[in-house]
Design a protein around this motif. Structure first.
Motif, PDB file in Angstrom:
ATOM      1  N   ALA A  19       0.825  -1.198   0.000  1.00  0.00           N
ATOM      2  CA  ALA A  19       0.000   0.000   0.000  1.00  0.00           C
ATOM      3  C   ALA A  19       0.861   1.250   0.000  1.00  0.00           C
ATOM      4  CB  ALA A  19      -0.928  -0.004   1.207  1.00  0.00           C
ATOM      5  N   SER A  20       2.023   1.159   0.587  1.00  0.00           N
ATOM      6  CA  SER A  20       2.909   2.319   0.641  1.00  0.00           C
ATOM      7  C   SER A  20       3.890   2.267  -0.523  1.00  0.00           C
ATOM      8  CB  SER A  20       3.672   2.312   1.965  1.00  0.00           C
ATOM      9  OG  SER A  20       4.559   1.215   1.984  1.00  0.00           O
ATOM     10  N   PRO A  21       4.542   3.386  -0.834  1.00  0.00           N
ATOM     11  CA  PRO A  21       5.546   3.378  -1.905  1.00  0.00           C
ATOM     12  C   PRO A  21       6.652   2.369  -1.638  1.00  0.00           C
ATOM     13  CG  PRO A  21       4.979   5.634  -1.329  1.00  0.00           C
ATOM     14  CD  PRO A  21       4.279   4.750  -0.344  1.00  0.00           C
ATOM     15  N   ALA A  22       7.032   2.208  -0.380  1.00  0.00           N
ATOM     16  CA  ALA A  22       8.082   1.229  -0.054  1.00  0.00           C
ATOM     17  C   ALA A  22       7.621  -0.185  -0.400  1.00  0.00           C
ATOM     18  CB  ALA A  22       8.440   1.325   1.428  1.00  0.00           C
ATOM     19  N   GLY A  23       6.331  -0.463  -0.166  1.00  0.00           N
ATOM     20  CA  GLY A  23       5.790  -1.782  -0.502  1.00  0.00           C
ATOM     21  C   GLY A  23       5.791  -2.036  -2.005  1.00  0.00           C
ATOM     22  N   TRP A  24       5.424  -1.007  -2.757  1.00  0.00           N
ATOM     23  CA  TRP A  24       5.436  -1.142  -4.213  1.00  0.00           C
ATOM     24  C   TRP A  24       6.842  -1.393  -4.728  1.00  0.00           C
ATOM     25  CZ3 TRP A  24       1.652  -2.297  -7.193  1.00  0.00           C
ATOM     26  CH2 TRP A  24       0.352  -1.940  -6.843  1.00  0.00           C
ATOM     27  N   TRP A  25       7.815  -0.659  -4.180  1.00  0.00           N
ATOM     28  CA  TRP A  25       9.212  -0.852  -4.603  1.00  0.00           C
ATOM     29  C   TRP A  25       9.689  -2.263  -4.270  1.00  0.00           C
ATOM     30  CZ3 TRP A  25      11.219   1.695  -8.208  1.00  0.00           C
ATOM     31  CH2 TRP A  25      10.951   3.051  -8.388  1.00  0.00           C
ATOM     32  N   GLY A  26       9.247  -2.758  -3.146  1.00  0.00           N
ATOM     33  CA  GLY A  26       9.621  -4.122  -2.758  1.00  0.00           C
ATOM     34  C   GLY A  26       9.072  -5.151  -3.741  1.00  0.00           C
ATOM     35  N   LYS A  27       7.797  -4.938  -4.129  1.00  0.00           N
ATOM     36  CA  LYS A  27       7.196  -5.850  -5.110  1.00  0.00           C
ATOM     37  C   LYS A  27       7.923  -5.791  -6.450  1.00  0.00           C
ATOM     38  CE  LYS A  27       2.404  -6.597  -3.904  1.00  0.00           C
ATOM     39  NZ  LYS A  27       1.024  -6.387  -4.294  1.00  0.00           N
ATOM     40  N   LEU A  28       8.238  -4.575  -6.889  1.00  0.00           N
ATOM     41  CA  LEU A  28       8.953  -4.417  -8.160  1.00  0.00           C
ATOM     42  C   LEU A  28      10.328  -5.087  -8.112  1.00  0.00           C
ATOM     43  CD1 LEU A  28       8.076  -0.747  -9.159  1.00  0.00           C
ATOM     44  CD2 LEU A  28       7.508  -2.823 -10.414  1.00  0.00           C
ATOM     45  N   ARG A  29      11.012  -4.909  -6.966  1.00  0.00           N
ATOM     46  CA  ARG A  29      12.336  -5.511  -6.818  1.00  0.00           C
ATOM     47  C   ARG A  29      12.240  -7.045  -6.891  1.00  0.00           C
ATOM     48  NH1 ARG A  29      13.629  -3.669  -1.966  1.00  0.00           N
ATOM     49  NH2 ARG A  29      12.915  -5.583  -1.004  1.00  0.00           N
ATOM     50  N   ASP A  30      11.232  -7.604  -6.204  1.00  0.00           N
ATOM     51  CA  ASP A  30      11.048  -9.063  -6.224  1.00  0.00           C
ATOM     52  C   ASP A  30      10.746  -9.561  -7.639  1.00  0.00           C
ATOM     53  OD1 ASP A  30      11.463  -9.053  -3.534  1.00  0.00           O
ATOM     54  OD2 ASP A  30       9.334  -9.245  -2.984  1.00  0.00           O
ATOM     55  N   ARG A  31       9.893  -8.806  -8.328  1.00  0.00           N
ATOM     56  CA  ARG A  31       9.530  -9.195  -9.701  1.00  0.00           C
ATOM     57  C   ARG A  31      10.745  -9.133 -10.628  1.00  0.00           C
ATOM     58  NH1 ARG A  31       7.128 -12.404 -12.712  1.00  0.00           N
ATOM     59  NH2 ARG A  31       6.214 -11.606 -14.606  1.00  0.00           N
ATOM     60  N   ALA A  32      11.557  -8.093 -10.461  1.00  0.00           N
ATOM     61  CA  ALA A  32      12.768  -7.951 -11.281  1.00  0.00           C
ATOM     62  C   ALA A  32      13.728  -9.107 -11.018  1.00  0.00           C
ATOM     63  CB  ALA A  32      13.447  -6.617 -10.990  1.00  0.00           C
ATOM     64  N   ASN A  33      13.845  -9.510  -9.769  1.00  0.00           N
ATOM     65  CA  ASN A  33      14.718 -10.645  -9.435  1.00  0.00           C
ATOM     66  C   ASN A  33      14.213 -11.937 -10.076  1.00  0.00           C
ATOM     67  OD1 ASN A  33      16.547  -9.170  -7.947  1.00  0.00           O
ATOM     68  ND2 ASN A  33      15.469  -9.467  -6.004  1.00  0.00           N
ATOM     69  N   GLN A  34      12.883 -12.098 -10.082  1.00  0.00           N
ATOM     70  CA  GLN A  34      12.311 -13.284 -10.723  1.00  0.00           C
ATOM     71  C   GLN A  34      12.611 -13.300 -12.223  1.00  0.00           C
ATOM     72  OE1 GLN A  34       8.153 -13.065  -9.799  1.00  0.00           O
ATOM     73  NE2 GLN A  34       8.381 -13.944  -7.744  1.00  0.00           N
ATOM     74  N   LEU A  35      12.467 -12.132 -12.860  1.00  0.00           N
ATOM     75  CA  LEU A  35      12.747 -12.041 -14.295  1.00  0.00           C
ATOM     76  C   LEU A  35      14.214 -12.330 -14.591  1.00  0.00           C
ATOM     77  CD1 LEU A  35      10.601  -8.935 -15.288  1.00  0.00           C
ATOM     78  CD2 LEU A  35      10.245 -11.296 -16.004  1.00  0.00           C
ATOM     79  N   ARG A  36      15.106 -11.803 -13.741  1.00  0.00           N
ATOM     80  CA  ARG A  36      16.536 -12.065 -13.922  1.00  0.00           C
ATOM     81  C   ARG A  36      16.828 -13.558 -13.828  1.00  0.00           C
ATOM     82  NH1 ARG A  36      18.032  -8.444  -9.958  1.00  0.00           N
ATOM     83  NH2 ARG A  36      17.607  -6.432 -10.848  1.00  0.00           N
ATOM     84  N   SER A  37      16.208 -14.211 -12.857  1.00  0.00           N
ATOM     85  CA  SER A  37      16.401 -15.658 -12.688  1.00  0.00           C
ATOM     86  C   SER A  37      15.876 -16.415 -13.907  1.00  0.00           C
ATOM     87  CB  SER A  37      15.680 -16.152 -11.434  1.00  0.00           C
ATOM     88  OG  SER A  37      16.205 -15.528 -10.291  1.00  0.00           O
ATOM     89  N   ALA A  38      14.716 -15.980 -14.405  1.00  0.00           N
ATOM     90  CA  ALA A  38      14.132 -16.648 -15.581  1.00  0.00           C
ATOM     91  C   ALA A  38      15.036 -16.476 -16.795  1.00  0.00           C
ATOM     92  CB  ALA A  38      12.745 -16.083 -15.867  1.00  0.00           C
ATOM     93  N   ARG A  39      15.620 -15.269 -16.947  1.00  0.00           N
ATOM     94  CA  ARG A  39      16.528 -15.042 -18.077  1.00  0.00           C
ATOM     95  C   ARG A  39      17.759 -15.932 -17.972  1.00  0.00           C
ATOM     96  NH1 ARG A  39      16.520  -9.519 -17.191  1.00  0.00           N
ATOM     97  NH2 ARG A  39      14.608  -8.656 -17.986  1.00  0.00           N
ATOM     98  N   ARG A  40      18.297 -16.028 -16.756  1.00  0.00           N
ATOM     99  CA  ARG A  40      19.467 -16.891 -16.552  1.00  0.00           C
ATOM    100  C   ARG A  40      19.131 -18.337 -16.904  1.00  0.00           C
ATOM    101  NH1 ARG A  40      20.167 -15.556 -11.118  1.00  0.00           N
ATOM    102  NH2 ARG A  40      20.507 -13.348 -11.165  1.00  0.00           N
TER     103      ARG A  40
END
Length: 200
Positions: A19-40
Motif C-alpha cells: 500500500a505504501s511506496p516502499a511496498g510497491w518498490w519491494g514488489k517491483l524488486r522481487d519481480r525484477a529478481n524473478q525475471l533475472r532468474s528466468a533469463r538466466r
C-alpha cells in the motif's frame, strides 16, 4: 470494558503490504529478481543455431556411415534389400530415394542429416537408352571421392534373368579399380521360379 476502538479503514490499508511506496518498490524488486532468474535459466536451455550446426558437422565426421552401392536392373529387388536392412516400409523407401547424379539416386537412413546407411541405386541399368559406360563412370567417381565411409557393392540379379552382360561389365570394371571394396551378389526373386503347387 467498553466497545472496542473502531478501526479506521485507512489504517488497515496503510499496514497492508504494497500500500505504501516502499511496498510497491519491494514488489517491483522481487519481480525484477524473478525475471533475472528466468533469463538466466532460459540462457541455459537456449542453443545458438550456429552451435547446433557445428555440433552436427562434428557428429557427421565421426559417424560410422556405410554406403551401399546397389547395382542392378529395375525390379531386381534393390528396394526389398533396403527394406530388409532398415525395416522401413515400401512407401517410405520409395519416397526416400533422391536424385544424386544422372544415373544414380540416394536414400539416407535414418535421416539425411545423420545417416548411418546411404544406399546409392543405379537408375536405368539394362535400359537400352542408358549407356552402361556412363553408369560405370558415375560409380567410379563416387568410389574415387575421398571419404571415411565404409563402402560395399551389392549386385542384384533376378534368379530368372539371364541377360546380365551389363551388370557383369560393371562388376568387372569396378572390381579391377577398387579391389578393396567388398562385393556382394544378391540373387533375388527366387519365389518366381517356385512350382505353382508350392506355396511361397
Amino acid at each position: 470494558m467498553g466497545d472496542p476502538t473502531p478501526t479506521n479503514p485507512q489504517d488497515e490499508t496503510s499496514t497492508q503490504p504494497g500500500a505504501s511506496p516502499a511496498g510497491w518498490w519491494g514488489k517491483l524488486r522481487d519481480r525484477a529478481n524473478q525475471l533475472r532468474s528466468a533469463r538466466r535459466l532460459s540462457r541455459w536451455f537456449n542453443v545458438d543455431d550456429d552451435k547446433v550446426a557445428e555440433i552436427l558437422a562434428e557428429v557427421r565426421q565421426q559417424l560410422p556411415t556405410t554406403e551401399a552401392l546397389l547395382v542392378g536392373k529395375p525390379q531386381a529387388g534393390k528396394s526389398s534389400i533396403v527394406r530388409g536392412l532398415t525395416g522401413v516400409s515400401a512407401d517410405i523407401v520409395g519416397q526416400g530415394f533422391r536424385p544424386h547424379t544422372q544415373h544414380t539416386q540416394r536414400y539416407a537412413y535414418p535421416s539425411e542429416d545423420l545417416p548411418l546407411l546411404i544406399f546409392t541405386d543405379t537408375v536405368g541399368l539394362g535400359d537400352l537408352a542408358q549407356a552402361t559406360d556412363a553408369i560405370i563412370t558415375e560409380l567410379v567417381d563416387d568410389l574415387s571421392s575421398s571419404s571415411s565411409k565404409g563402402r560395399i557393392l551389392i549386385l542384384t540379379v533376378k534368379i530368372n534373368d539371364f541377360a546380365t552382360d551389363s551388370l557383369r561389365q560393371i562388376a568387372v570394371r569396378l572390381r579391377q579399380q577398387f579391389p578393396t571394396v567388398p562385393c556382394l551378389l544378391a540373387v533375388t526373386c527366387s519365389h518366381e521360379v517356385y512350382p505353382p503347387s508350392q506355396a511361397n
